[in-house]
Design an enzyme around this catalytic site. Structure first.
Site, PDB file in Angstrom:
ATOM      1  CB  VAL A  87      -1.142   0.074   1.305  1.00  0.00           C
ATOM      2  CG1 VAL A  87      -1.929  -1.095   1.018  1.00  0.00           C
ATOM      3  CG2 VAL A  87      -0.224   0.071   2.673  1.00  0.00           C
ATOM      4  CG  ASN A  98      -6.820  -4.750   7.940  1.00  0.00           C
ATOM      5  OD1 ASN A  98      -7.121  -4.733   8.989  1.00  0.00           O
ATOM      6  ND2 ASN A  98      -6.194  -5.667   7.307  1.00  0.00           N
ATOM      7  CB  SER A 124      -4.117   0.884  17.257  1.00  0.00           C
ATOM      8  OG  SER A 124      -3.662   0.274  18.596  1.00  0.00           O
ATOM      9  CE1 TYR A 172       0.484   0.108  14.506  1.00  0.00           C
ATOM     10  CE2 TYR A 172      -0.233   0.175  16.914  1.00  0.00           C
ATOM     11  CZ  TYR A 172      -0.477  -0.380  15.521  1.00  0.00           C
ATOM     12  OH  TYR A 172      -1.391  -1.188  15.415  1.00  0.00           O
ATOM     13  CB  ILE A 223      -6.089  -8.655  17.358  1.00  0.00           C
ATOM     14  CG1 ILE A 223      -6.948  -7.056  17.370  1.00  0.00           C
ATOM     15  CG2 ILE A 223      -7.059  -9.532  17.086  1.00  0.00           C
ATOM     16  CD1 ILE A 223      -7.142  -6.750  15.946  1.00  0.00           C
TER      17      ILE A 223
HETATM   18  N1  LIG Z   1      -3.048  -7.070  15.936  1.00  0.00           N
HETATM   19  C1  LIG Z   1      -3.274  -6.277  17.027  1.00  0.00           C
HETATM   20  O1  LIG Z   1      -3.356  -6.414  18.004  1.00  0.00           O
HETATM   21  C2  LIG Z   1      -3.526  -4.756  16.415  1.00  0.00           C
HETATM   22  C3  LIG Z   1      -4.241  -4.060  17.254  1.00  0.00           C
HETATM   23  C4  LIG Z   1      -4.698  -2.790  17.121  1.00  0.00           C
HETATM   24  C5  LIG Z   1      -5.035  -2.322  15.579  1.00  0.00           C
HETATM   25  N2  LIG Z   1      -4.313  -3.129  14.851  1.00  0.00           N
HETATM   26  C6  LIG Z   1      -4.429  -2.822  13.395  1.00  0.00           C
HETATM   27  O2  LIG Z   1      -5.378  -3.681  12.764  1.00  0.00           O
HETATM   28  C7  LIG Z   1      -4.947  -3.597  11.311  1.00  0.00           C
HETATM   29  C8  LIG Z   1      -4.713  -4.990  10.877  1.00  0.00           C
HETATM   30  O3  LIG Z   1      -3.923  -5.795  11.807  1.00  0.00           O
HETATM   31  P1  LIG Z   1      -3.232  -7.217  11.725  1.00  0.00           P
HETATM   32  O4  LIG Z   1      -2.896  -7.650  13.132  1.00  0.00           O
HETATM   33  O5  LIG Z   1      -4.357  -8.244  11.430  1.00  0.00           O
HETATM   34  O6  LIG Z   1      -2.079  -6.767  10.831  1.00  0.00           O
HETATM   35  P2  LIG Z   1      -0.945  -8.042  10.308  1.00  0.00           P
HETATM   36  O7  LIG Z   1       0.293  -7.606  10.575  1.00  0.00           O
HETATM   37  O8  LIG Z   1      -1.382  -9.474  10.742  1.00  0.00           O
HETATM   38  O9  LIG Z   1      -1.144  -7.932   8.754  1.00  0.00           O
HETATM   39  C9  LIG Z   1      -2.540  -8.230   8.128  1.00  0.00           C
HETATM   40  C10 LIG Z   1      -2.052  -8.345   6.538  1.00  0.00           C
HETATM   41  O10 LIG Z   1      -1.772  -6.892   6.025  1.00  0.00           O
HETATM   42  C11 LIG Z   1      -0.530  -7.412   5.150  1.00  0.00           C
HETATM   43  N3  LIG Z   1       0.070  -5.991   5.087  1.00  0.00           N
HETATM   44  C12 LIG Z   1       0.989  -5.457   5.992  1.00  0.00           C
HETATM   45  N4  LIG Z   1       1.499  -4.473   5.564  1.00  0.00           N
HETATM   46  C13 LIG Z   1       1.316  -4.292   4.119  1.00  0.00           C
HETATM   47  C14 LIG Z   1       1.321  -3.091   3.163  1.00  0.00           C
HETATM   48  N5  LIG Z   1       2.499  -2.386   3.295  1.00  0.00           N
HETATM   49  N6  LIG Z   1       0.895  -3.561   2.008  1.00  0.00           N
HETATM   50  C15 LIG Z   1      -0.138  -4.518   1.682  1.00  0.00           C
HETATM   51  N7  LIG Z   1      -0.590  -5.325   2.781  1.00  0.00           N
HETATM   52  C16 LIG Z   1       0.115  -5.171   3.918  1.00  0.00           C
HETATM   53  C17 LIG Z   1       0.150  -8.125   5.692  1.00  0.00           C
HETATM   54  O11 LIG Z   1       0.849  -9.249   4.794  1.00  0.00           O
HETATM   55  C18 LIG Z   1      -1.155  -9.259   6.399  1.00  0.00           C
HETATM   56  O12 LIG Z   1      -1.614 -10.179   5.293  1.00  0.00           O
HETATM   57  C19 LIG Z   1      -3.778  -2.815  11.198  1.00  0.00           C
HETATM   58  O13 LIG Z   1      -3.974  -1.625  10.747  1.00  0.00           O
HETATM   59  C20 LIG Z   1      -3.266  -3.049  12.520  1.00  0.00           C
HETATM   60  O14 LIG Z   1      -2.411  -1.461  12.830  1.00  0.00           O
HETATM   61  C21 LIG Z   1      -3.983  -4.371  15.291  1.00  0.00           C
END
Ligand SMILES: NC(=O)c1ccc[n+]([C@@H]2O[C@H](COP(=O)([O-])OP(=O)(O)OC[C@H]3O[C@@H](n4cnc5c(N)ncnc54)[C@H](O)[C@@H]3O)[C@@H](O)[C@H]2O)c1
Length: 243
Positions: A59, A85, A138, A150, A182
């Site tokens: 992205v 996302n 977040s 972050y 999460i």
């Molecule tokens: N996991 C948590 O505890 C948590 C908590 C609060 C917020 N979030 C937010 O939720 C969202 C999803 O988090 P998640 O834990 O599922 O993330 P993750 O790191 O598991 O990634 C989810 C998917 O996004 C893809 N991805 C990562 N960077 C990318 C990029 N630059 N371009 C395209 N695809 C990309 C990854 O390959 C993966 O398949 C994010 O915005 C994250 O900041 C996550």
């Protein structure tokens, strides 16, 4: 229920995949992008013969992202919802970031949602449609993070949501989900142990916080049941850091 079309960034695993799964279960057509080829391959194997198409794209590569988005516009016509996302969390102190890494974190977490929202709004308005954007922030953007980059970009996502709710009304609703930690994600595996324990200690509800429960809130916001909501920051966090 009428079929909708949903575009999800970071679709191939974690929260993005669960948002896709719930959308598919509701009969929607799903498009998405991801920057991890292995994860895309595994996602495609798990979703064979379903109404979902994934494009390889980071992205933060804005010309490539625009190309992917235009391709989806041509294929889908109407796109009912955009879910911003994809996110990047490194869980490290600001002193260990160099400028290039700060730029990348801003591009992935904040500039990409800005750009996509702009292209999405142009597309919806040009077609005379209605639409909805859900941004993923977040708890870190609300109460702070040990990773200042972050924490900053996620606070920015909340600001972007409120600004675009104003800018894109009345055609497009813009809302935000602010998850806690999460558990079933790669990001959770990166978080320093003491911070993980602190988040869990803060949660009012038991039972863990997983992608499926957060995805349920995202899918509510893109559904017609949330038709009166825009500019909302909705927490999905088991009540951690009540605020
Ligand atoms: N996991 C948590 O505890 C948590 C908590 C609060 C917020 N979030 C937010 O939720 C969202 C999803 O988090 P998640 O834990 O599922 O993330 P993750 O790191 O598991 O990634 C989810 C998917 O996004 C893809 N991805 C990562 N960077 C990318 C990029 N630059 N371009 C395209 N695809 C990309 C990854 O390959 C993966 O398949 C994010 O915005 C994250 O900041 C996550």
């Amino acid at each position: 229920m009428t079929e909708q079309t949903v575009f999800i960034t970071g679709i191939a695993s974690g929260l993005g995949e669960k948002v896709a799964d719930l959308s598919l279960a509701q009969g929607h057509r799903v498009y998405g992008c991801d920057n991890n080829k292995d994860k895309i391959r595994d996602f495609e194997a798990r979703h064979a013969n379903q109404k979902v198409e994934v494009f390889f794209c980071d992205v933060s590569d804005f010309p490539a992202l625009e190309k992917v988005f235009q391709t989806v516009c041509e294929k889908a016509g109407r796109i009912d919802s955009l879910v911003n996302n994809a996110g990047m969390y490194l869980g490290k102190p600001l002193s260990t970031y160099d400028d290039a890494l700060i730029e990348r974190a801003i591009d992935v977490n904040l500039k990409a949602p800005m750009k996509l929202s702009l292209w999405y709004a142009d597309h919806v308005r040009k077609n005379g449609d209605r639409g909805s954007i859900v941004n993923i922030a977040s708890v870190a953007g609300e109460v702070g993070s040990s990773d200042a980059v972050y924490g900053s970009v996620k606070a920015g996502v909340i600001g972007l949501t409120k600004s675009n709710a104003m800018n894109y009304a009345p055609e497009i609703r813009v809302n935000c989900v602010s998850p806690g930690l999460i558990e079933d994600t790669d990001i959770a595996r990166e978080i320093p142990e003491y911070r993980y324990a602190e988040y869990k200690r803060q949660e009012l509800l038991d039972g863990g916080l997983n992608c499926e429960s957060v995805a349920g809130v995202v899918n509510f916001l893109i559904s017609n049941n949330a038709r009166s909501m825009t500019g909302a920051i909705i927490r999905s966090d088991n009540g951690c850091y009540p605020r």
